[in-house]
Design a protein around this motif. Structure first.
Motif, PDB file in Angstrom:
ATOM      1  N   LYS A  81       0.865  -1.176   0.000  1.00 46.00           N
ATOM      2  CA  LYS A  81       0.000   0.000   0.000  1.00 46.00           C
ATOM      3  C   LYS A  81       0.901   1.225   0.000  1.00 46.00           C
ATOM      4  N   ILE A  82       0.531   2.241  -0.737  1.00 46.58           N
ATOM      5  CA  ILE A  82       1.273   3.503  -0.738  1.00 46.58           C
ATOM      6  C   ILE A  82       0.589   4.439   0.254  1.00 46.58           C
ATOM      7  N   ASN A  83       1.289   4.745   1.334  1.00 44.49           N
ATOM      8  CA  ASN A  83       0.745   5.627   2.356  1.00 44.49           C
ATOM      9  C   ASN A  83       1.246   7.044   2.084  1.00 44.49           C
ATOM     10  N   THR A  84       0.310   7.963   1.863  1.00 45.34           N
ATOM     11  CA  THR A  84       0.649   9.364   1.588  1.00 45.34           C
ATOM     12  C   THR A  84       0.236  10.238   2.770  1.00 45.34           C
ATOM     13  N   CYS A  85       0.577   9.779   3.968  1.00 45.87           N
ATOM     14  CA  CYS A  85       0.211  10.416   5.239  1.00 45.87           C
ATOM     15  C   CYS A  85      -1.288  10.272   5.458  1.00 45.87           C
TER      16      CYS A  85
END
Length: 119
Positions: A81-85
């Motif tokens: 998963k790409i966590n962008t804050c």
């Protein structure tokens, strides 16, 4: 009797467990501490980031993968998963065990003021 049934039905579901921590200066392939999910509920496993910073000029982006510890074998992953804050959600893992997430950097260092893990 009808009032008791209504109140019992309105009780919110609570996660089996959660913890809050932080990240300071993580680089490629850094792993979180482990936690135990006994699968006593059907709640999703989530990692929520707040107060994020990175040395990446184009903004904060943290590729994370959730893993389950498996003795004498490669730890199975539950997807990247790409966590962008924000919150990364892997859904219900269905198998009891110890879990952790790993940061798969492409050369960037991250720091996060608040990391909430819930399962």
């Amino acid at each position: 009797m009808a009032v008791a049934a209504t109140l019992a039905g309105s009780v919110p579901a609570h996660a089996e467990g959660s913890r809050t921590s932080y990240i300071q200066g993580w680089k490629a392939e850094k792993e979180s501490n482990r936690w135990r999910d006994s699968q006593k509920d059907k709640n999703a496993t989530k990692v929520q980031f707040k107060g994020c910073d990175s040395d990446r000029s184009s903004g904060f982006s943290a590729p994370l993968t959730l893993y389950r510890v498996k003795s004498l074998a490669t730890d199975p992953g539950y997807g990247k998963k790409i966590n962008t804050c924000n919150t990364s959600n892997w859904g219900q893992t269905k198998t009891a065990g110890q879990f952790y997430f790993k940061y798969h950097s492409t050369g960037y260092t991250i720091s996060v003021d608040s990391v909430k893990i819930s399962w």
